[in-house]
Design an enzyme around this catalytic site. Structure first.
Site, PDB file in Angstrom:
ATOM      1  N   ASN A 132     -12.524   5.207 -26.535  1.00 37.38           N
ATOM      2  CA  ASN A 132     -11.371   5.926 -27.080  1.00 37.38           C
ATOM      3  C   ASN A 132     -10.267   4.964 -27.516  1.00 37.38           C
ATOM      4  O   ASN A 132     -10.201   4.572 -28.675  1.00 37.38           O
ATOM      5  CB  ASN A 132     -10.852   6.941 -26.058  1.00 37.38           C
ATOM      6  CG  ASN A 132      -9.998   8.027 -26.702  1.00 37.38           C
ATOM      7  OD1 ASN A 132      -9.391   7.822 -27.742  1.00 37.38           O
ATOM      8  ND2 ASN A 132      -9.941   9.190 -26.079  1.00 37.38           N
ATOM      9  N   ASP A 133      -9.407   4.555 -26.597  1.00 37.70           N
ATOM     10  CA  ASP A 133      -8.269   3.711 -26.975  1.00 37.70           C
ATOM     11  C   ASP A 133      -8.692   2.420 -27.662  1.00 37.70           C
ATOM     12  O   ASP A 133      -7.992   1.930 -28.560  1.00 37.70           O
ATOM     13  CB  ASP A 133      -7.442   3.356 -25.736  1.00 37.70           C
ATOM     14  CG  ASP A 133      -6.750   4.571 -25.127  1.00 37.70           C
ATOM     15  OD1 ASP A 133      -6.401   5.499 -25.889  1.00 37.70           O
ATOM     16  OD2 ASP A 133      -6.564   4.589 -23.900  1.00 37.70           O
ATOM     17  N   VAL A 134      -9.822   1.852 -27.262  1.00 36.98           N
ATOM     18  CA  VAL A 134     -10.235   0.540 -27.792  1.00 36.98           C
ATOM     19  C   VAL A 134     -10.729   0.617 -29.232  1.00 36.98           C
ATOM     20  O   VAL A 134     -11.032  -0.423 -29.838  1.00 36.98           O
ATOM     21  CB  VAL A 134     -11.303  -0.119 -26.900  1.00 36.98           C
ATOM     22  CG1 VAL A 134     -10.749  -0.382 -25.502  1.00 36.98           C
ATOM     23  CG2 VAL A 134     -12.569   0.725 -26.834  1.00 36.98           C
ATOM     24  N   ALA A 173      -4.551   5.712 -22.417  1.00 35.84           N
ATOM     25  CA  ALA A 173      -3.171   5.434 -22.818  1.00 35.84           C
ATOM     26  C   ALA A 173      -2.369   6.704 -23.083  1.00 35.84           C
ATOM     27  O   ALA A 173      -1.146   6.642 -23.246  1.00 35.84           O
ATOM     28  CB  ALA A 173      -3.159   4.553 -24.069  1.00 35.84           C
TER      29      ALA A 173
END
Length: 206
Positions: A132-134, A173
């Site tokens: 997701n965030d990466v 995040a």
């Protein structure tokens, strides 16, 4: 398998809707496109190059063996397969490498972030599995995002992106992932192991 690849890539996909706070006091409706296993298999199987991006969702679902089987089937069709490893994907640094090693993924197919990012422009399909965030391009493009400046895997530069995820929830995040709403992104909803197993079954029929 009675649909052409052109039909798959450019047909009207089913849509999942989400809302984000684009401006104070206002809500902007954003639309994510979804595909099924047959359509996903056709996109992957007729690609020249695929980069697999494993994430926490793959680890939770213990999908690494199914992912290796999918890669084997794609290679049978002549697809060039690589794996993109973000340094903080998973519970700890190196987590993805360990899981993929358990599934006997050849080490030369594993690429770290700095080595794989220049390859995405030349990649037909990036397959994001539970990350997701990466992979959130907001880290590169949105100066007001809390993750702005965070190093990411630039999967949005690929010709097409398939994201396997249980739903549209935010990442660790706590920010919405802009990748999910890109024109070139297709979502496949469900457990990583179940969805990848469905892809394997469909790819075997190509």
């Amino acid at each position: 398998m009675n649909r052409s690849i052109t039909n798959v890539l450019f047909s009207a996909f089913s849509k999942a809707k989400a809302k984000s706070g684009a401006t104070a006091g206002a809500m902007e409706e954003r639309v994510a496109k979804s595909i099924d296993a047959e359509e996903g298999a056709m996109m992957l199987g007729y690609a020249r190059s695929v980069v697999i991006v494993p994430g926490y969702g793959m680890a939770v679902a213990q999908a690494q063996h199914a992912v290796r089987e999918l890669a084997d089937q794609l290679e049978r069709l002549g697809v060039d397969v690589k794996y993109a490893i973000h340094p903080v994907a998973g519970r700890m640094p190196g987590h993805m490498n360990v899981l993929l090693a358990e599934a006997n993924v050849p080490y030369p197919q594993l690429y770290d972030m700095d080595d794989i990012n220049p390859e995405f422009d030349r990649t037909d399909v990036a397959l994001v599995i539970g990350a997701n965030d990466v992979v959130n391009p907001a880290a590169r493009t949105s100066t007001d995002s809390p993750i702005y400046g965070m190093p990411i895997l630039e999967v949005d530069r690929a010709q097409h992106t398939i994201v396997i995820k249980r739903g549209m929830s935010k990442g660790f995040a706590g920010v919405e992932n802009d990748l999910f709403f890109h024109d070139k992104t297709m979502m496949m909803f469900g457990s990583a192991r179940d969805v990848v197993a469905q892809l394997v079954s469909e790819v075997k029929q190509l």
